[in-house]
Design a protein around this motif. Structure first.
Motif, PDB file in Angstrom:
ATOM      1  N   ARG A   2       0.824  -1.212   0.000  1.00 38.40           N
ATOM      2  CA  ARG A   2       0.000   0.000   0.000  1.00 38.40           C
ATOM      3  C   ARG A   2       0.853   1.254   0.000  1.00 38.40           C
ATOM      4  O   ARG A   2       0.494   2.251  -0.636  1.00 38.40           O
ATOM      5  CB  ARG A   2      -0.958  -0.033   1.186  1.00 38.40           C
ATOM      6  N   LEU A  45       1.657   1.644  -3.638  1.00 40.07           N
ATOM      7  CA  LEU A  45       0.538   2.160  -4.432  1.00 40.07           C
ATOM      8  C   LEU A  45       0.311   3.644  -4.205  1.00 40.07           C
ATOM      9  O   LEU A  45      -0.046   4.361  -5.133  1.00 40.07           O
ATOM     10  CB  LEU A  45      -0.745   1.397  -4.080  1.00 40.07           C
ATOM     11  N   THR A  46       0.520   4.109  -2.989  1.00 35.57           N
ATOM     12  CA  THR A  46       0.215   5.513  -2.710  1.00 35.57           C
ATOM     13  C   THR A  46       1.416   6.430  -2.940  1.00 35.57           C
ATOM     14  O   THR A  46       1.241   7.644  -2.921  1.00 35.57           O
ATOM     15  CB  THR A  46      -0.308   5.717  -1.276  1.00 35.57           C
ATOM     16  N   LEU A 104       2.661   4.245  -7.290  1.00 34.52           N
ATOM     17  CA  LEU A 104       1.698   3.384  -7.971  1.00 34.52           C
ATOM     18  C   LEU A 104       2.302   2.064  -8.429  1.00 34.52           C
ATOM     19  O   LEU A 104       1.927   1.015  -7.943  1.00 34.52           O
ATOM     20  CB  LEU A 104       1.029   4.122  -9.143  1.00 34.52           C
TER      21      LEU A 104
END
Lengths: 487, 487
Positions: free
Chosen positions: A349, A352-353, A356
Motif C-alpha cells: 500500500r 501504491l500511494t 503506484l
C-alpha cells in the motif's frame, strides 16, 4: 594451452571454488608463503577425492586472481605478488548507543555529488563499471517485450508488479531455500525505494531506528527525511552488527525497526556468519522488532554458494528483505523488490500511494531475460571479475599504502573499507583526490555522528586498468605524505 | 466523399476548433435546438473571414461528436440526439473549513481494488483505454534506444533525469509560454511520485495541507501517509477552488501547502478560468504558501489551445507543477516530472533519497519519441476521441438517468462527475454495479469527510462500444429504482 579462466557451468562449481577458497585463505593467513609450491594436482585429487579437472579449475582461478603462478614442467607456486594482505580493521569502538537526530543529507550530497565528474577514476562510485553488464541481451529482451506487449497487460500489472517477474523472483528465493509466494514480492523502483517503503511501513515520525556504524548513507538520509532518530550500533568487519550492543540498544531505546546488511556490507564488504544471522533472527522474534535487510549485493558472492540472508532464518515474518537488479544485472533500470514478511500488505500500500507501480516494459523485459540461462552465466562471470579485482586491490593497498593501513577482506560485492593509519584524514584525502580526478567515498558519510574520519570506501568493481592501479598508487603516496606531515 | 474526422495538422487547427466549440456551446445552451439548420458554409466563411475547408473541418468534427447531422443536398442540422445536457452540479456546500486527520486509505483501497476484475466495464477506471495509445511507435523508440544505449550514459543520468527528456519537457513548457530551464525539471516515477516528493519537500509531519472538496483520493492518501492534516475547501465544477474560502482556510489554519488541480479536475473534469488562476497565484504570493499543482490532464484539452496551469502566472516560484506521460501517452511507463520552482533542489534531493532515479531506457525512449512529430499528432487524435466520447456520455446520462441528475461538462480529460438525485446512494450503486461487471468511482473516496454520497465519477475515456452504452443504461435504471424505492 589456452584456458578460459571463467568458471565452468558444471556441478563441480562448488568443489573447485571451495578448494580455491581454502588455498586463498592459506595464502592470506601466511600458511603458504610467496614461492611455496602448491600440492601437486595428483596429491590434491587423492586428498580430497576430486577429479584432476576440478583441481585445475581451482588453480586456474587462483592464477587469474594473481595468487599463484604456474612454472613450466614444475607445478604451481604462490606468486611473489601474493603479499600478505593488510590487517583487517578493528570493530568501531563506540560509547553505549545514544539516540541521535540525523542531519547528514546535505553533507552527503555535497561530498558525493562532486564525484560525478566525467573522466574521474570512480573509486568512490556506488556501482560497478557499466561494462560489466549484459546490455545487449537486456536490450534484446526489452525490444522483444516491447514488440509483443499487449496494451491491456501494461495496465493489469499496476501495483505489486509484473506477475512473471514476481514468479521468477519467488523461484530464486525458493532455489536458495526460502520458500515464498510470488504475492509476497512487491516490485519497486530499485532497492532504495523498497527500503524506504519498508521503513515508512514500520515507523512513525519521531520514532527510533537502529542502524549500523558504519552504514550505507542512504539509510541515514531515509531516517532524516522521515523524521526518525538513529541509534548507531557498531558493526564488525567480519562478524556484522555487535549483538550484545544491539540488544542493549533495543531494550534502552525501543526502536521501531533495525536496518542492516548481512551480505557484503556497504561500506565494509563484510559477510555475517550464519550463526550470527540465526542469533540475530532469534533476537528479533524475542523483542518483536522488524528488521529491514538490505541484500542488494547478495548475488555477488565469491564463495561456493549464495550466502543466505537473515530472512532465510525468519519464521515469524519480522524481516523485510529488500534487493534489486541494479547492482548485479541492470543498473539504471531501477527495478527492485521487497519481500516484507508480515508487513507485505502495508508495504504494497505504501507502494501504491507513493509511486503506484514500476516501469512495465522493464519488468516484462527482466522476466523475459530471466526465462533463459543468461542470468546465472552472467553472474558467474561478474563474480569472477569482482573476485579477481578484489585481489588486485588488496595487493595494491598492501603495496602502496603506508604501514598501519588496514583493509577489509570482502568475500563478495565490490566495496573495500580501508582504515588509514593515524595522521591521515579521509576528507582531506577526498579533496586532494578529487582535484586530481580520483573519487573515493570518505568514512564520515557512513555515520550519523561523523565517525570514521580515517576511513575510506573504495570500489574495486570499476573497469580495472593501468589508471586504476596508478590512482591507488597516488592515493597511497598522499597517505604517506599526510602521515609524515602529522609527524 | 470519404472524409477523415481526425483534425488535420495544419495551422488552421485553432480556427476550426474554435468554430466547433462556439457552435457546440450554442447547442448546449439551447440557442441552437435539435432540427435547427446551421449557417451555410458560405455565410460562415464570410462572417468569420475563414476558408471553406476550415468550416468543413469544424462541421465534420461536430458531426463526429454526434451534435450535428448532414442532410444530402440541404446542409447541416442540429442532431436530434443533441439533447440538452443535464444541469451542472452545484458547488459543495461546506461548513467553515476544519482541520481533519485523514483516515481514508483503507476505505479507498477496499472500494477501488474490487474494480480491477477482468471483463469489467471500467467506468471507474483512472486511465483511458490502453488502445488509445501509440504502443507500436513507443515500442520502436524503446527498441531503437535499447540497441543504441551507451552503458555509461545509463549511469550518467541518474538523479534528476535523462537530459534529452528534460530538454523536451522544458521546450514544451516554453512553447506554452512558460520559460523553464531543463534543470528545473526533475524526472519522477509518474506524477504520483512527483506529487508525493513535492508534498514531502514542503511539509513536516503534523502540518496542515489544503485540499479541494472533492479531490483526487491520491492526495488524501499522501496526507495520511505523511501524518498531515487536511483542510477541505469546496471546489466549483466550473470555477475551481472557492477563493474566499481558501483565503479563510489559509488565515485560520496556516497550511504548509495547497494541493489542487486547475485543468480538467479529477473527479470534476472542471477547467479553472484564467482570471481565477491569476487570482489564486496572487493569493499564494501574498500568503507565501506553496501550491502543489497536479496537471496530469493538461494536454487533454478540447478547446483550441492548451489551457495554462497556475504555474504560468507564478512569478515567485511558489508553484510546484507536476505532470506525466501516464495519462496522455504511455500509461504504465511511469515517467512523470516536477517543475518545483523555488523548491526544485529540495524536490531533487527527495527524489535521490527515495528512489534515486527513474528507469533509464523509458526516459531515453520518450526523448526519442518526442524528437518526432508523433506526439502532437497522437494528442490531437486522443483529444478528438475523448471529446467525442464526452458528448456520447453526456447524451447517455441525459437519456438514461432520472430527472434531477446533474453532470459536469468537462472541457478536457476523461472524467465526468455525476450528482444523482435524492434517494440515490453512490456506494450502493457501486456495489450493485460491481456485481454486474460495471465499475464506477463512488463520491465518498474523493473526500476526507466522506462527503459526496450521491455522486459518482465516470470515465468516458474507455473503449466506447455497445457494452458501454448498455452499462450506462443499466446504471440509469438502477438509479431510477433507488429513487422510486426512496420516494
Amino acid at each position: 594451452m589456452a584456458v578460459s579462466t571463467e568458471p565452468a557451468t558444471s556441478p563441480s562449481l562448488t568443489r573447485y571454488a571451495t578448494l580455491a577458497a581454502d588455498i586463498a585463505q592459506s595464502i592470506h593467513a601466511g600458511v603458504l608463503q610467496p614461492g611455496d609450491k602448491l600440492p601437486s594436482v595428483r596429491s590434491c585429487c587423492a586428498a580430497r577425492g576430486i577429479s584432476p579437472s576440478t583441481v585445475f579449475q581451482a588453480y586456474y582461478l587462483l592464477e587469474a586472481r594473481g595468487l599463484i603462478r604456474a612454472r613450466e614442467r614444475s607445478g604451481y607456486y604462490v606468486a611473489s605478488g601474493a603479499h600478505h594482505p593488510p590487517p583487517e580493521p578493528e570493530i568501531a569502538r563506540l560509547p553505549p548507543p545514544a539516540s541521535l537526530t540525523v542531519d547528514v543529507s546535505e553533507r552527503v550530497f555535497s561530498i558525493l555529488q562532486a564525484s560525478f565528474q566525467p573522466g574521474t577514476v570512480g573509486l568512490g562510485s556506488a556501482f560497478p563499471a557499466p561494462q560489466h553488464f549484459p546490455w545487449n541481451k537486456l536490450a534484446q529482451s526489452l525490444a522483444a517485450c516491447a514488440r509483443q506487449a499487449q496494451p491491456q497487460a501494461l495496465l493489469d500489472d499496476l501495483s505489486t508488479g509484473h506477475s512473471g517477474l514476481r514468479r521468477h523472483i519467488a523461484r530464486r528465493y525458493l532455489a536458495d531455500g526460502m520458500p515464498l509466494h510470488m504475492d509476497d514480492v512487491v516490485i519497486t523502483n530499485g532497492a532504495l525505494e523498497a527500503l524506504n517503503l519498508c521503513l515508512s511501513a514500520v515507523t512513525q515520525p519521531g520514532g527510533t531506528v537502529v542502524v549500523e556504524s558504519p552504514c550505507f548513507y542512504g539509510a541515514l538520509q531515509a531516517l532524516e527525511r522521515l523524521g526518525l532518530k538513529a541509534v548507531e550500533v557498531p558493526t564488525h568487519p567480519r562478524d556484522g552488527i555487535d549483538l550484545p550492543a544491539l540488544e542493549t540498544a533495543i531494550t534502552s531505546h525501543r526502536p521501531q525497526a533495525i536496518w542492516l546488511m548481512s551480505n557484503f556490507h556497504n561500506p565494509l564488504g563484510s559477510l555475517v556468519p550464519t550463526a550470527h544471522k540465526q542469533a540475530l533472527c532469534a533476537l528479533l522474534a524475542r523483542h518483536q522488532v522488524p528488521l529491514i535487510e538490505d541484500d542488494v549485493y547478495g548475488e555477488l558472492y565469491f564463495c561456493a554458494r549464495r550466502p543466505l540472508p537473515v530472512k532465510a532464518y525468519d519464521r515469524e515474518g519480522w524481516v523485510l528483505h529488500c534487493s534489486s537488479f541494479s547492482k548485479c544485472l541492470a543498473p539504471a533500470w531501477r527495478v527492485g523488490w521487497a519481500a516484507a514478511g508480515r508487513f507485505t500488505q502495508a508495504v504494497a500500500r505504501q507502494k501504491l500511494t507513493t509511486s503506484l507501480s514500476t516501469n512495465a516494459p522493464a519488468q516484462a523485459a527482466l522476466a523475459h531475460y530471466l526465462e533463459g540461462v543468461g542470468f546465472d552465466k552472467h553472474l558467474r562471470q561478474l563474480r569472477h571479475t569482482l573476485a579477481t579485482q578484489r585481489d588486485a586491490m588488496t595487493q595494491a593497498i598492501a603495496r602502496h599504502f603506508p604501514p598501519g593501513t588496514r583493509a577489509t577482506r570482502p568475500e563478495g560485492g565490490y566495496f573495500m573499507w580501508i582504515e588509514l593509519p593515524p595522521g591521515c584524514d579521509a576528507l582531506q584525502l577526498h579533496q586532494q583526490a578529487l582535484s586530481e580526478g580520483i573519487s573515493l567515498a570518505p568514512g564520515p558519510v557512513f555515520s550519523a555522528s561523523q565517525r570514521f574520519g580515517r576511513c575510506i570506501r573504495l570500489n574495486y568493481g570499476l573497469l580495472w586498468d593501468a589508471r586504476t592501479d596508478q590512482a591507488l598508487q597516488q592515493l597511497g603516496s598522499w597517505c604517506h605524505r599526510m602521515q609524515q606531515a602529522a609527524g
